[in-house]
Structure formats: structure tokens, C-alpha cells
Enzyme design. Sequence first.
Site, PDB file in Angstrom:
ATOM      1  CB  THR A  11      -0.943   0.027   1.217  1.00 51.17           C
ATOM      2  OG1 THR A  11      -0.158  -0.098   2.411  1.00 51.17           O
ATOM      3  CG2 THR A  11      -1.943  -1.114   1.143  1.00 51.17           C
ATOM      4  N   GLY A  12       2.164   1.157   0.127  1.00 57.16           N
ATOM      5  CA  GLY A  12       3.038   2.327   0.100  1.00 57.16           C
ATOM      6  C   GLY A  12       3.363   2.763  -1.320  1.00 57.16           C
ATOM      7  CB  SER A  40      -3.187  -1.736   4.799  1.00 53.85           C
ATOM      8  OG  SER A  40      -2.569  -0.482   4.984  1.00 53.85           O
ATOM      9  CB  CYS A 132      16.369   5.773  -4.659  1.00 58.23           C
ATOM     10  SG  CYS A 132      16.428   6.957  -3.309  1.00 58.23           S
ATOM     11  CD  GLN A 159      18.968  11.733  -2.653  1.00 60.67           C
ATOM     12  OE1 GLN A 159      20.153  11.810  -2.373  1.00 60.67           O
ATOM     13  NE2 GLN A 159      18.157  10.871  -2.055  1.00 60.67           N
ATOM     14  CG  HIS A 244      16.166  10.715  -6.391  1.00 61.01           C
ATOM     15  ND1 HIS A 244      15.087  11.392  -5.869  1.00 61.01           N
ATOM     16  CD2 HIS A 244      16.487   9.753  -5.475  1.00 61.01           C
ATOM     17  CE1 HIS A 244      14.771  10.863  -4.694  1.00 61.01           C
ATOM     18  NE2 HIS A 244      15.607   9.875  -4.432  1.00 61.01           N
ATOM     19  CG  ASN A 317      12.519   8.960  -6.486  1.00 60.05           C
ATOM     20  OD1 ASN A 317      12.056   9.779  -7.278  1.00 60.05           O
ATOM     21  ND2 ASN A 317      11.995   8.778  -5.282  1.00 60.05           N
TER      22      ASN A 317
END
Length: 342
Positions: A11-12, A40, A132, A159, A244, A317
Site C-alpha cells: 500500500t506504500g 491496511s 535509490c 533528491q 532524483h 526514484n
Amino acid sequence: MAYRVVVVGATGNVGREMLNILAEREFPIAELAAVASARSQGDMIDFGDTGKTLKVQNLDHFDFTGWDIALFSAGSGPTKIHAPRAAAAGCTVIDNSSLYRMDPEIPLIVPEVNPHAIDGYRKRNIIANPNCSTAQMVVALKPLHDAATIKRVVVSTYQSVSGAGKEGMDELFEQTRAVFVGDPKAAKKFTKQIAFNVIPHIDVFMEDGSTKEEWKMVVETQKILDPAIDVTATCVRVPVFVGHSESINIEFERPISLAHAQSILREAPGIMLVDKREDGGYVTPIECVGEYATYISRLRVDPTVPHGLNLWCVSDNLRKGAALNAVQIAELLGRRHLKKAA
């Protein structure tokens, strides 16, 4: 062969992007599970643009037995608890957190750079995904290093706030709005106001004055590419939602001409060279969003060292820096190992 795949932290921001990329790349999936924290559980989440939805399952109760690959993007805390549990159940973990990156028994992989290193995954049944900012930089450095051997890298990063998660993106949006309507501009996720500002501080400070983000770029580049390369980094958070950017100065052991470097980068995997010496003849973060490539622009000679080049490097990123690289690792794992075991 199709695989049973788990996306942990589904869910992120990165977890959702993992689902999108699995769908876009038509990764061979026999069964797919979306897993996240208890808050969640029961939510429905899209599987890319396939029209399919997945019900989110509770990580605390999820049984990894019989699953082939788990793509983790749950943060170091939950990963420390659940990644070893998944690995012990026979499910190979590809982890996006910083937890395992510098563990000598766990391979740290960027498929375009060090695919052979994945062969060591069986020691712990865990593979680490790099930071990243490191991921896009080593994609740019690898083909040049092969050609002329890099001695030293000086990098300054720009970034985006998505690197700090949904909270970072929300804070930029809310503060930008607050500027225009005259509301207070509270800093919560970041140490100072991020809207219309830049912050030379990502992660915690270390004893030598570097931030941990800067340290990560040094040690991860050396683990992935070559321990003999000297790296110094300054990492800066900028008011960009996604993408980024990096200004990279490279010093080589051997001569390399600008024309040769351009030719190498045009043919290198994962790279798109967009380098026109004219207005707009370069790539900016907003143009790389949703793309797979790492874009290189502003390639030029650095006359201050015997064999030097400067370049501008831009990438999404959430994709190459996280979700795409994890899926590419899964593809590499399938090609080199899982098919052999089937």
C-alpha cells in the site's frame, strides 16, 4: 515458468509501483499476494492497469510457505522481523530497505551492473536492493568504468520528496499551498521548510559530518561496482515530487574521449543519452517520471583533472531507484536460478 509472488508493503508508494511494474513487464505470475500492516488489512488495491484488484493481507499473519519471491518495501523494522521468516520458509526475499545492504553474506544488486553477484543469494535467501540515489548512479558509471577505470567520483544529488515516502510528498503539497494562502508552513517530515527551498540533509548525521544518505552512496557504490573507487557525496532534498537528479564528476585512471564516452553510453543497458547542447536539450526530473531509463545529459570534459568527465543523471526514484530494480532482480533470479531449480 510462472511464480507465486508476494508484494510486502503493497500500500506504500514503492509497493504500489512494484505492482504497476509487475503488470507492465508481464512478469510471469501464477499467484500474487498484496501484504501490508494490520491497518491496511482488507483494503483493495489495483494490480496495475490489468483491471484486477487484490485484497490486502496482514503481514503479521501471512504464511510465506510455498511462495517463490517476496518483494519487500516495508521499511527496516518490519523487514527485520519478517524477511528472515519468509527466507526460512523457502521464499526468496528481495528487500528495498537499508537493513541488509552492507551484509557481506547478502548480495546488493543492480542487474545492469553486477548481475553475477546474485549467485550468492542462497546463503541467506535474501537479496538487497540499493539506495535509490546509488542505483541510478552506478548504472551510469558501470559502462564508463569498464572502459577507462574510475578512480574518483564527486556527486551532488537533488533528491525528490517521494524518497521520503507519502509523508514527504504530502508535506511538499501542503506547504506549497500554505505559501499561497498565507497559512503556517510547519515542517514535520523534514527538518526545515521544503516548499521553495532545498535542504542539504537526508537521513541522520554521522560522526564525520556526513549524513547517512551520503555514506550509503559511498559504501554501496563500492560494494556494487568496485571497492577501489573513491566516492564523496552531498545529498540534498529538493521540492520535486518524483525523480532524483545527480551532478556527477568522474576522474578516470586512463584517457577517455568525450566521443568515446557518448558512444558507450548510447549503447549501455538501462541508459538513455539525451545530450543536445541547446535550450531544452537535456532531461529534467519531471520528464523521467513513469520511465524505466536512467537519463544522461550535459556530458562534458572536466579540464581540472587529467582524465575527467562531468554528467547530469536523472531517473524516476520510485522506479529504477526502488520498484523497477526490485522487479529486474526478480527477473534475473528467475533466469539464473529459479528455472534451473524447477
